[in-house]
Design a protein around this motif. Structure first.
Motif, PDB file in Angstrom:
ATOM      1  N   ALA A  49      84.895  13.505  89.263  1.00 42.24           N
ATOM      2  CA  ALA A  49      83.818  14.466  89.066  1.00 42.24           C
ATOM      3  C   ALA A  49      84.364  15.883  88.944  1.00 42.24           C
ATOM      4  O   ALA A  49      83.985  16.638  88.043  1.00 42.24           O
ATOM      5  CB  ALA A  49      82.826  14.371  90.225  1.00 42.24           C
ATOM      6  N   MET A  50      85.272  16.235  89.854  1.00 43.87           N
ATOM      7  CA  MET A  50      85.842  17.580  89.816  1.00 43.87           C
ATOM      8  C   MET A  50      86.702  17.767  88.572  1.00 43.87           C
ATOM      9  O   MET A  50      86.638  18.818  87.906  1.00 43.87           O
ATOM     10  CB  MET A  50      86.669  17.802  91.076  1.00 43.87           C
ATOM     11  N   GLY A  51      87.506  16.767  88.221  1.00 41.94           N
ATOM     12  CA  GLY A  51      88.370  16.883  87.051  1.00 41.94           C
ATOM     13  C   GLY A  51      87.589  17.018  85.763  1.00 41.94           C
ATOM     14  O   GLY A  51      87.901  17.871  84.915  1.00 41.94           O
ATOM     15  N   TYR A  52      86.556  16.180  85.585  1.00 40.61           N
ATOM     16  CA  TYR A  52      85.748  16.277  84.371  1.00 40.61           C
ATOM     17  C   TYR A  52      84.970  17.587  84.340  1.00 40.61           C
ATOM     18  O   TYR A  52      84.744  18.157  83.270  1.00 40.61           O
ATOM     19  CB  TYR A  52      84.790  15.089  84.278  1.00 40.61           C
TER      20      TYR A  52
ATOM     21  N   ALA B 293      84.332  22.454  81.582  1.00 41.85           N
ATOM     22  CA  ALA B 293      84.173  23.910  81.566  1.00 41.85           C
ATOM     23  C   ALA B 293      85.258  24.562  80.710  1.00 41.85           C
ATOM     24  O   ALA B 293      84.998  25.528  79.984  1.00 41.85           O
ATOM     25  CB  ALA B 293      84.227  24.464  82.988  1.00 41.85           C
ATOM     26  N   GLY B 294      86.482  24.015  80.788  1.00 42.82           N
ATOM     27  CA  GLY B 294      87.556  24.548  79.952  1.00 42.82           C
ATOM     28  C   GLY B 294      87.296  24.316  78.470  1.00 42.82           C
ATOM     29  O   GLY B 294      87.571  25.189  77.634  1.00 42.82           O
ATOM     30  N   ILE B 295      86.753  23.140  78.134  1.00 48.74           N
ATOM     31  CA  ILE B 295      86.411  22.862  76.729  1.00 48.74           C
ATOM     32  C   ILE B 295      85.350  23.844  76.245  1.00 48.74           C
ATOM     33  O   ILE B 295      85.446  24.406  75.143  1.00 48.74           O
ATOM     34  CB  ILE B 295      85.932  21.411  76.580  1.00 48.74           C
TER      35      ILE B 295
ATOM     36  N   ALA C 107      76.979  17.861  76.390  1.00 50.05           N
ATOM     37  CA  ALA C 107      77.510  16.589  76.887  1.00 50.05           C
ATOM     38  C   ALA C 107      78.357  16.797  78.139  1.00 50.05           C
ATOM     39  O   ALA C 107      78.206  16.075  79.135  1.00 50.05           O
ATOM     40  CB  ALA C 107      78.334  15.905  75.788  1.00 50.05           C
ATOM     41  N   PHE C 108      79.217  17.788  78.125  1.00 47.93           N
ATOM     42  CA  PHE C 108      80.064  18.027  79.291  1.00 47.93           C
ATOM     43  C   PHE C 108      79.260  18.608  80.458  1.00 47.93           C
ATOM     44  O   PHE C 108      79.548  18.310  81.619  1.00 47.93           O
ATOM     45  CB  PHE C 108      81.216  18.958  78.920  1.00 47.93           C
TER      46      PHE C 108
END
Length: 944
Positions: free
Chosen positions: A551-554, A559-561, A808-809
């Motif tokens: 969850a944290m990684g995605y 957010a970076g994307i 989506a993200f």
């Protein structure tokens, strides 16, 4: 024996777990089924906006033909021309496949007569010869504004002149633009003669129309209506223009039987904003239909009643050719849509992995609660296969009910008229959910001997090999061409998260042991007990750690994307406007020399674009299509002190040196330039002969190489277009830049910057100041264009495909955090009894309520910190790990592949949100524990 009665009884006992599995099954079904149609609607908006913008510069589909006149004169009934244009245009649209016909609007016909020369009283003879004029007619188009007349009226049906001889045909009524009137000195009611090859007719000027606004389509169709052109003739030059007439005027001319007509039909395109119009299959159908329309037999364009002979206004139409500019727009959209679908699939697979991991955590809870009952049944002779079968049946019922509910929800929220997404992802994810209870049973039953350490090593090695293999294959293959979910790209983060979780589980126990040793020396039992409990449960917390890390990684990666896409949009807008708030882009000879009179314009930077062929004097190597760019480096540095391009040009020794004059041996003048790194490395200090349109023989001496960062300077954007093309590039400044040729078909730019500390230039004021250059000139080639960085960025910001990826993200992050919280709560529930016993025991020894709260908060702290650190590291390292498999340039349309950026604000917010949720859960557990009597969890004589 497995019976229905036994299944119902066991299901009643395990209803909380069944309810949890059913709820997760709803998510597993509803999200994959409703995901594609919802995002396809945004893609359809993006395609419709793209098509609308493309049509601003002209029609995307045009059919043209030239008639063959019949030898005999024939009287054409009034209205025949427009009826035949409508009939042929509708037949042309009917020829298109149904998929294409639905997006085509009403065809608009136009007609042009052959060129003729004008003669008569008051007609000037510029350049020593009579002007060339031809008659044109266009069907009215209310969507683009009517023709506005400043004098007279619109042309009508020719009427006989009572004073003229009976054999003389009536004069054809015409109208002209203000520029044509002024250039030729025409007046209203002026009558003159048009003479063509084999025909002649009188014309009567009845109106003068304006061209500064209104009738946009008419100006696109007939640019010589705006203003006459000066074109080369056999000897000298000639002035040519066009006259607007009515359909009846063209009919009278066509009735002579000797005048061929040039026909054209513009087919407006408006793609729908429903999902199916922008899908891969939908755009493929459109491309196939366009190919069929281009290759169709011309006789099909005339309708079924043509009898194989196509006629219009009494003349034969031998062939109709179709010009298509829609297919390139569809190709560009398909590439962008395919990349968006891959990134959406990336987010979807991550969310499904979190759902499956949460389902496994739910199954572990159920198995732990029923472990005693299962052990008793096994001791009484029950078979392990029978118990597993019961759990599979219970899970199948719960998952089936959840899947049905998820399908109903997906059907409800899916836009009307669109199909649901593929059920394959839901079916694949539902399989481990169904098997989770049975697998949890096998892991919770008492073991006669502990599992071998080699088993864990084998599993860890297998996970590491899978992750390494996926990354190697992904980096070797690069970005997937096409659309659909890229499984290697989508599964790589899950495998990396698994490897990271296993590595952290290896590192966490030693760290906790060291922390426990430190806690033994501290005052109070709370840190020691909390760390000891956390260390004892590190093995059972593996699943919660994995879910929290995912969850944290995605969240961090998503957010970076989003930040990278946003920065890429800004980069793209800067590239189109040259890094300036406003830019005038067009042929160099149409750019204004000075716009300092416009308010808030402080700095003006002129950028000249050209192209030519280079020939190395060393070995004769040729470089065709070399890009030539000239600019004022000093002006660019004053406007943008941080410009790497200006720094490189100003630092180069000799870049602004005077042009060396031509040599005695016939060699041309020598210009100095900086070259791209490849050309400069191959020919350091080399000299080339330049052959370019608009210049005589010129030599170019390379004095250095451009840095890589200078090649990305946005000042090059208006000239280079979508980015530097493969091939050589030369940069000039100073006197050398002024010697570059003005090529009409190559864009140049005037970049408008504000003064230091002043607000950006006002677009309205600049448009007013540049209106003489922005007005249509009637010339061929590209027109001058005013680009506004704010407007360009707004167009990119509202792009439906980019918004679909960001949405989506965002959706994945929100649901993954909630599911991670659920997995964490389940992990707390699994150890709740033991923690309650420890807390109650310590309370009997005098533990205060505040210390009890601290104990509950410190217990999950190691897991929380580990998950936050591991998830953040995973999200930050994913762009570098995925490498060429993650390409965003096709999505954003930027000239370069955007560099990965980190959204530290969102990353911090995610960490705080995770900490708040976990803290709130621990505080709630403490509040519940305070109301629990110690005797409910402790028995007399029990030791901890």
């Amino acid at each position: 024996m497995l019976t229905l009665r036994l299944i119902r009884r066991e299901a009643r006992i395990a209803w909380p777990v069944a309810a949890g599995l059913a709820l997760l099954s709803v998510l597993l079904t509803a999200i994959p089924l409703s995901w594609p149609p919802r995002f396809d609607r945004l893609a359809a908006d993006a395609l419709a906006d793209r098509v609308a913008r493309a049509q601003l510069s002209g029609p995307l589909i045009t059919a043209t033909a030239t008639t063959v006149p019949l030898s005999a004169r024939a009287r054409i009934a009034p209205g025949t021309l427009d009826r035949d244009l409508d009939r042929t245009g509708e037949a042309l649209r009917a020829t298109a496949a149904p998929r294409l016909a639905t997006v085509l609007g009403r065809p608009q016909g136009r007609v042009a007569a052959p060129a003729a020369v004008a003669a008569g009283p008051g007609i000037p003879t510029p350049y020593g010869r009579p002007p060339g004029l031809n008659l044109v007619h266009a069907q009215p188009d209310d969507a683009h504004g009517p023709v506005e007349y400043v004098q007279g009226r619109a042309p009508r049906e020719p009427r006989p002149d009572p004073a003229a001889p009976p054999a003389q045909p009536p004069a054809i009524e015409v109208a002209v633009s203000e520029a044509t009137r002024d250039r030729l000195g025409l007046t209203e009611s002026q009558k003159f003669e048009l003479t063509g090859t084999g025909w002649s007719t009188p014309v009567l000027l009845v109106g003068v129309f304006r061209t500064d606004h209104g009738a946009d389509r008419l100006r696109q169709q007939f640019p010589m209506l705006v203003a006459p052109w000066t074109v080369p003739a056999e000897t000298g030059q000639q002035l040519v223009g066009q006259l607007l007439t009515s359909a009846e005027g063209i009919e009278q001319l066509a009735g002579r039987g000797t005048v061929p007509l040039e026909l054209a039909w513009d087919l407006p395109v408006a793609t729908g904003r429903s999902g199916p119009d922008a899908t891969t299959a939908g755009t493929a159908e459109l491309r196939a239909a366009l190919a069929g329309l281009r290759s169709a037999d011309s006789t099909q364009h005339c309708g079924d009643d043509s009898g194989g002979l196509c006629t219009l206004a009494g003349q034969i139409v031998p062939k109709i050719a179709v010009t298509d500019r829609l297919t390139p727009e569809l190709d560009a959209h398909t590439a962008q849509h395919g990349r968006a679908r891959q990134l959406q699939g990336f987010a979807l697979v991550g969310l499904l992995a979190v759902v499956v991991a949460t389902a496994v955590a739910t199954a572990r809870l159920g198995a732990r609660r029923r472990a005693g009952a299962f052990a008793l049944q096994l001791s009484r002779g029950a078979g392990l296969a029978g118990l597993a079968g019961r759990l599979l049946a219970e899970a199948a019922v719960a998952v089936g009910a959840g899947a049905a509910a998820g399908w109903a929800i997906a059907r409800t929220i899916t836009p009307h008229g669109t199909a649901l997404g593929s059920a394959l992802p839901a079916a694949v994810a539902a399989l481990p959910v169904c098997c989770a209870p049975a697998a949890a049973l096998l892991t919770t039953l008492p073991r006669t001997r502990p599992p071998a350490r080699s088993r864990r090593l084998v599993l860890e090695a297998l996970a590491l090999l899978l992750a390494a293999g996926a990354l190697t294959a992904l980096r070797t293959r690069g970005a997937l061409a096409g659309s659909g979910t890229d499984l290697p790209l989508a599964l790589a983060p899950v495998l990396l998260a698994l490897v990271a979780a296993l590595a952290l589980l290896r590192l966490l126990p030693p760290l906790l042991r060291r922390a426990t040793h430190w806690a033994r020396r501290s005052r109070g039992p709370v840190p020691l007990v909390a760390l000891a409990q956390a260390g004892r449960h590190t093995g059972t917390a593996a699943l919660a750690l994995l879910v929290l890390m995912l969850a944290m990684g995605y969240g961090v990666f998503g957010a970076g994307i989003s930040r990278t896409v946003a920065d890429s949009r800004a980069q793209n807008a800067d590239w189109r406007t040259g890094g300036a708030p406003l830019a005038l882009v067009g042929p160099r000879d149409r750019l204004p020399a000075d716009l300092s009179q416009a308010t808030t314009v402080g700095h003006q930077v002129s950028v000249t674009g050209a192209s030519g062929d280079l020939t190395a004097q060393d070995d004769g190597t040729t470089f065709p299509g070399t890009q030539l760019v000239g600019l004022d480096a000093a002006a660019l540095s004053a406007a943008r002190p941080d410009s790497p391009l200006a720094r490189a040009l100003l630092a180069a020794d000799g870049a602004a040196a005077p042009v060396r004059p031509a040599g005695q041996d016939g060699t041309g003048p020598t210009l100095t330039a900086l070259a791209d790194p490849a050309l400069a490395a191959r020919f350091p200090d080399g000299t080339f002969e330049l052959s370019a349109l608009g210049t005589s023989r010129v030599l170019v001496h390379v004095i250095g190489a451009l840095p890589e960062e200078a090649l990305r300077d946005p000042a090059l954007g208006p000239v280079l277009g979508n980015g530097p093309r493969p091939g050589a590039l030369l940069l000039f400044t100073g006197p050398s830049a002024q010697r570059l040729p003005a090529q009409p078909n190559h864009p140049s730019a005037l970049l408008l910057h504000p003064a230091t500390g002043a607000p950006p230039p006002d677009p309205a004021a600049v448009r007013t100041a540049a209106s003489p250059w922005l007005a249509p000139t009637g010339g061929t080639g590209p027109r001058l264009e005013l680009r506004d960085r704010a407007a360009e960025f707004e167009v990119l910001r509202t792009d439906g495909l980019v918004r679909s990826v960001q949405l989506a993200f965002q959706l994945t992050t929100a649901l993954a955090l909630l599911l991670a919280l659920g997995a964490f709560v389940l992990d707390l529930i699994l150890g709740a009894t033991e923690r309650a016993r420890v807390t109650s025991y310590l309370r009997t020894l005098g533990l205060t309520g505040r210390a009890s709260l601290a104990l509950q908060l410190l217990h999950p702290l190691p897991l929380l910190l580990t998950a936050a650190a591991g998830g953040t590291a995973l999200g930050l390292l994913l762009p570098a790990a995925l490498g060429p498999g993650l390409r965003l340039q096709a999505l954003t349309g930027a000239p370069f592949e955007p560099a990965a950026h980190t959204d530290w604000t969102t990353t911090t917010a995610l960490g705080l949100a995770l900490a708040v949720l976990v803290t709130a859960t621990a505080a709630l557990e403490t509040a519940i524990g305070r109301r629990r009597a110690p005797g409910t969890v402790l028995r007399l004589g029990e030791a901890l």
